[in-house]
Each structure stands twice: as structure tokens, then as C-alpha cells.
Write an enzyme that holds these catalytic residues in place. Structure first.
Site, PDB file in Angstrom:
ATOM      1  N   ILE A 240      -5.310  -5.607  -3.325  1.00 50.02           N
ATOM      2  CA  ILE A 240      -4.507  -4.631  -4.065  1.00 50.02           C
ATOM      3  C   ILE A 240      -5.399  -3.729  -4.906  1.00 50.02           C
ATOM      4  CG2 ILE A 240      -2.807  -4.417  -5.927  1.00 50.02           C
ATOM      5  CD1 ILE A 240      -1.297  -6.742  -4.662  1.00 50.02           C
TER       6      ILE A 240
ATOM      7  N   ALA B 228       0.824  -1.209   0.000  1.00 49.02           N
ATOM      8  CA  ALA B 228       0.000   0.000   0.000  1.00 49.02           C
ATOM      9  C   ALA B 228       0.859   1.260   0.000  1.00 49.02           C
ATOM     10  CB  ALA B 228      -0.930  -0.008   1.206  1.00 49.02           C
TER      11      ALA B 228
ATOM     12  N   THR C 159      -8.936  -9.083  -4.020  1.00 50.31           N
ATOM     13  CA  THR C 159      -9.329  -7.689  -4.182  1.00 50.31           C
ATOM     14  C   THR C 159      -8.504  -6.705  -3.354  1.00 50.31           C
ATOM     15  OG1 THR C 159     -11.034  -8.076  -2.494  1.00 50.31           O
ATOM     16  CG2 THR C 159     -11.707  -8.195  -4.815  1.00 50.31           C
TER      17      THR C 159
ATOM     18  N   LYS D 104      -2.494 -14.720 -14.507  1.00 50.72           N
ATOM     19  CA  LYS D 104      -3.701 -15.250 -13.864  1.00 50.72           C
ATOM     20  C   LYS D 104      -4.908 -14.963 -14.750  1.00 50.72           C
ATOM     21  CE  LYS D 104      -6.700 -14.525  -9.860  1.00 50.72           C
ATOM     22  NZ  LYS D 104      -6.927 -13.767  -8.604  1.00 50.72           N
TER      23      LYS D 104
ATOM     24  N   PRO E  66     -13.871 -16.903 -14.369  1.00 49.46           N
ATOM     25  CA  PRO E  66     -12.894 -16.381 -15.333  1.00 49.46           C
ATOM     26  C   PRO E  66     -12.921 -14.868 -15.409  1.00 49.46           C
ATOM     27  CG  PRO E  66     -14.873 -17.045 -16.491  1.00 49.46           C
ATOM     28  CD  PRO E  66     -15.125 -17.314 -15.023  1.00 49.46           C
TER      29      PRO E  66
ATOM     30  N   VAL F  99       1.679 -11.256   2.218  1.00 47.65           N
ATOM     31  CA  VAL F  99       1.289 -12.530   1.627  1.00 47.65           C
ATOM     32  C   VAL F  99       0.314 -12.347   0.460  1.00 47.65           C
ATOM     33  CG1 VAL F  99       1.679 -13.843   3.727  1.00 47.65           C
ATOM     34  CG2 VAL F  99      -0.565 -12.857   3.313  1.00 47.65           C
TER      35      VAL F  99
END
Length: 505
Positions: free
Chosen positions: A352, A17, A350, A84, A102, A53
């Protein structure tokens, strides 16, 4: 410069952050190198460390990196990243079932109607495949394939939307170099006192353990769960959401890779929560997010270690948290970002994104030294809406289940959910309809994927579909399926793509 222009910005805390904020502010405001630019300083202590993490993201991260002008191949290589295409959910609706959320869309709309509406009609008649056959990212993920651009320029599906898995510590280090090159000053030290102005309670200065006094005008609180400024000094208050999201602990452990990394995150439901699996170039991130009311820390750690696929390469780390958000994200002259502002478990990756959203809103509403309440109030409204929308989407995964094999699942299956989620679910159950409010994060396709994956099957469909020629509809849907399969078959494996473009040095 106006007499009201902000001249001193102080960021409290590094990590993802803090350094995301420093990078973005230095990019758009300058880092104090030129006259008229605010001085930006970031205070962090090596002794405190960071959570570190968070390894999975959603496609908006690519927009953030592009905004900074970051070379994507270099970023992926420097952060040991992989690509991803979505999230595989295992054992969520019931043990033995799995589905895929997806990125991107399902198929194509026809004559202004959403694809899933005519899919619902054909599925009731048994005249089409499962919906995941019509999502390019789902098909590519299942095949372990990836490419930024479609190898067939004639393909109607274009490029795959994608995000990244990466080492959060390496990403923070990468952004630190970016920010410092643009004038951001890093200050090493532990904050021992927060000084408030007597007349209005604004933060005036921070005192470090060695006696240094750091004055500022705008303070960005990136101090993590403790919220050193937003809560510790300003007593802003916190909305606790554990009655809806009872998981309040996590244990994480990295393991050696077994085979090539796959281009998706896996979330496997367990008896008291769920386990993540996130493949990077150099290791795999694993963790168990769980409810301490339903399993002990020791049993949760044992469950995780028994389920990982490769040998651990570090000791497990434990985290405690309270799901929820601050009652205000912007209080006086303090703006909270990341864990200081709130925490939503990483089920849909969610964290980030919410940091990025907070930075974007701060830039859009950047204050002057008057700190107008109308700007702070709008920031709070927008950020509150963003957190509330993600909260509802995560609750859906838990509540829409048939699992009754443990007290944890019995609780979440039978609990009362927020009215905002109840309305969305009831509307979808009736005829598959969905409406997106404000600028909420998750699109129609995401809600369709999770609703259908969790067993929320509409009783009907939009009656306008009946006005379309059924034979042509079946043919169009089948062309979509074949076109996706043929396009994906031309793509390289993710591992081959990484080796060719962005392998870690």
C-alpha cells in the site's frame, strides 16, 4: 484551462490501488464537479474481483489518510482495523529465535551520534540491555499496549508511531464512498479491447463487453498482476526478481480471533517461505508466502492450516505472482499503480505504501496532454528507486540467516545479492554505519533492527563514541530504558483503547 490541460482521467481497476488513486485525484484535482476540473472515471468489474488480502501497513498510510481529511477513528471502525507498532520475526535467523522490527527510533541520539553507535560499544562490554528495550514501539507491542499520545506529557518519547491492520476490501469500499462523493464516476464492466492511436501508440479508448467505448487522455492502470494497459496493450516489459526473491505463491485464510488482537504483525519463517499473522477486530488474517520450487501448493496449504491459531472462517485462497517490477511505470499516457506496476511480497507491508508513493509522484509530476518525456522519465526513476530500495531490504531478511535446514534456506543464504545491498551490509558489518540514499523508504532504525535481528553484528563502532564519558553514557542509556518502560506502563491495552475510541459498529 490551458489547451493542454488533462480533461479526462480513466482509472482501470478498483480495489485498493484504484480507489486510493480515485480518492487522491478527486481530492486534489477535483472530480469534474466544477468547471476546469478533469472528469475522473473508474472502470471495474464485480466478476473479476481483487486480490484483497493486503491487511498490514506502515506509518505512511496515516499521512495519506490525513491528506484526504479522513477521520481516523471512523476509518478504523469502518475497516475493522487495529493498530500496528511493528513486525515480530520468528525463526528467521535460526529456529527458536525471534526479534522485533519496531516503528520509530531506538533511544535518543547523544551529541549528534546515533543511538545504536553507543549501544554497540556498551553491548560489547555487557553494560546495557538488548536493543529492543530502547524502542518504545517494541516495548509497547510486547505488552499489548497502545495510545496515540503519551499519557505522560513530560515523557521525552512523545507519541508512538503507528500503522494499521485493516480489511483491504472494506478500505477500498470506504475510499469508493469518499471518491464518489467528490464526483468520481464508477463504471461497471469488463474491458475487452484497448484502442491505441495509430500515430504514437497512446491509449485512446477502452471498449467494454457491452459495447460501450470509454475515451480518455490519462489512463491509470490498476488492473492488478495482468497489467491490462501497461503490459497487455503497451508491452512495457518486466524485471523478474525471483532469482533473489524466489517466493512466487501465497495461500491465505482468515480465522476467528483467539483472545485480544495484538498491536503487531507476526512473520514466522517456514521451510519454504514464511507465514503471516495479522489481527483485525473481527478476524485474523493468515497466509503462507512460499516458493513453488521448494514446496507443492497442497503441502503449503496443509502447513498453513496446521499452524493457524483459530478455526478458519472461509476457504483458503491461492495466489501466484512473479516478484519484480515493470521496466517503466509511466509509458506514453499510461501510469501503472499497485500490482500493475510491480509486486514485492508483503514481508514488510510495503504494497500500500508503494501505491501511495506512486500517487504522490503522479500528483507532483501531473502531466498535460503533451505528456512530456522528461516528466515520465523522472517518474520512472523515482518509482524504480523506491521499488529497488524495498527489494534490497526484503532480500536482507532471507540472505542474512544461519538456517540450513531446507533447500530453500540453503539457496537464499548462499545466493549472490544486489551490489547495493552488499555495500550496505559490508558497511554496517564494519562499524555499524549506514547511509540513506535519495528518499528510500526504510530509515536507519529499520536497517539496524533487521541487521541486528538477523545476526549482522558490526565488528566495531564509530570511534567518535570513545570521546564520550562512559559513566555518563551508561547512566543516560539506563534512563532511556526506564523512561520508556514507565511511559508504556501507563498506556491502556490496545483492546481497551479500541473499545474506547474506534470499535467497529
Amino acid at each position: 484551462m490551458s489547451e493542454h490541460t488533462i480533461r479526462e482521467v480513466v482509472i482501470v481497476g478498483g480495489g485498493t490501488a484504484g480507489w486510493m488513486a480515485a480518492a487522491a485525484l478527486s481530492k486534489f484535482l477535483g472530480g469534474g464537479k466544477e468547471q476546469g476540473q478533469p472528469r475522473i472515471r473508474l472502470i471495474e468489474s464485480e466478476e473479476i474481483g481483487t486480490v484483497g488480502v493486503g491487511e498490514a501497513t506502515i506509518p505512511t498510510i496515516a499521512t495519506f489518510n490525513q491528506m484526504l481529511g479522513i477521520d481516523e477513528d471512523d476509518f478504523v471502525a469502518q475497516t475493522q482495523g487495529t493498530f500496528k507498532l511493528g513486525i515480530e520475526f520468528v525463526d528467521w535467523r535460526k529456529i527458536g529465535e525471534r526479534y522485533f522490527h519496531p516503528f520509530g527510533q531506538f533511544g535518543h541520539d547523544i551529541e549528534g551520534l546515533n543511538f545504536h553507535q553507543f549501544f554497540l560499544k556498551l553491548a560489547q562490554q555487557g553494560r546495557c540491555a538488548d536493543i529492543w528495550h530502547y524502542a518504545p514501539c517494541a516495548v509497547a507491542a510486547a505488552a499489548g499496549r497502545f495510545a496515540r499520545q503519551s499519557p505522560d506529557p513530560r515523557s521525552p518519547f512523545g507519541s508512538l508511531p503507528y500503522a494499521f491492520h485493516f480489511d483491504a476490501g472494506l478500505y477500498a469500499r470506504y475510499l469508493r464512498s469518499y471518491a464518489e462523493a467528490r464526483g468520481v464516476e464508477r463504471i461497471e464492466g469488463r474491458i475487452v479491447d484497448v484502442g491505441l492511436r495509430g500515430e504514437d501508440g497512446f491509449v485512446e479508448a477502452l471498449t467494454l463487453e457491452d459495447g460501450r467505448r470509454i475515451e480518455g487522455e490519462l489512463f491509470v492502470d490498476c488492473s492488478g498482476f495482468r497489467g491490462l494497459l501497461i503490459e497487455g496493450a503497451l508491452k512495457t516489459g518486466y524485471e523478474d526478481w525471483r532469482h533473489w526473491l524466489p517466493c512466487d505463491r501465497a495461500v491465505a485464510v482468515p480465522t476467528a480471533n483467539i483472545g485480544d488482537p495484538v498491536p503487531f504483525t507476526r512473520a514466522t519463517a517456514r521451510s519454504a517461505g514464511w507465514q503471516w499473522r495479522i489481527p483485525l477486530q473481527h478476524r485474523t488474517g493468515n497466509g503462507y508466502v512460499y516458493s513453488s520450487a521448494h514446496i507443492s501448493d497442497e503441502d503449503a496449504q496443509a502447513t498453513l492450516l496446521a499452524a493457524v491459531e483459530g478455526p478458519p472462517i472461509a476457504d483458503p485462497r491461492r495466489l501466484a505472482f512473479a516478484t519484480g517490477r515493470r521496466k517503466r511505470f509511466w509509458n506514453r499516457n499510461v501510469v501503472a499503480l499497485g500490482l500493475s506496476g510491480g509486486f514485492l511480497e508483503p514481508l514488510e507491508s510495503t504494497s500500500i505504501h508503494l501505491i501511495q508513493t506512486g500517487i504522490a509522484k503522479l500528483l507532483a509530476l501531473f502531466p498535460d496532454r503533451r505528456f512530456l518525456e522528461v516528466e515520465a522519465g523522472e517518474y520512472d526513476r523515482l518509482m524504480g528507486s523506491a521499488y529497488d530500495g524495498v527489494r534490497d531490504f526484503i532480500i536482507l531478511h532471507y540472505h542474512a540467516t544461519t538456517r540450513d535446514d531446507s533447500p530453500f534456506w540453503n539457496h537464499v543464504r548462499t545466493m549472490t545479492v544486489p551490489d547495493s545491498l552488499r555495500r550496505k551490509t559490508e558497511l554496517f558489518q564494519a562499524k555499524g554505519r549506514f547511509f540513506r540514499y535519495d528518499d528510500e523508504l526504510f530509515s536507519l532504525a529499520s536497517w539496524v533492527a533487521v541487521m541486528l535481528g538477523q545476526g549482522v553484528t558490526p565488528e566495531g563502532y564509530d570511534p567518535i563514541v570513545d570521546g564520550l564519558d562512559e559513566r555518563k553514557l551508561v547512566e543516560a542509556v539506563e534512563r532511556m530504558r526506564l523512561g520508556i518502560r514507565q511511559t508504556i506502563a501507563q498506556m491502556p491495552s490496545q483492546s481497551d483503547y479500541i473499545r474506547a475510541h474506534c470499535a467497529a459498529i
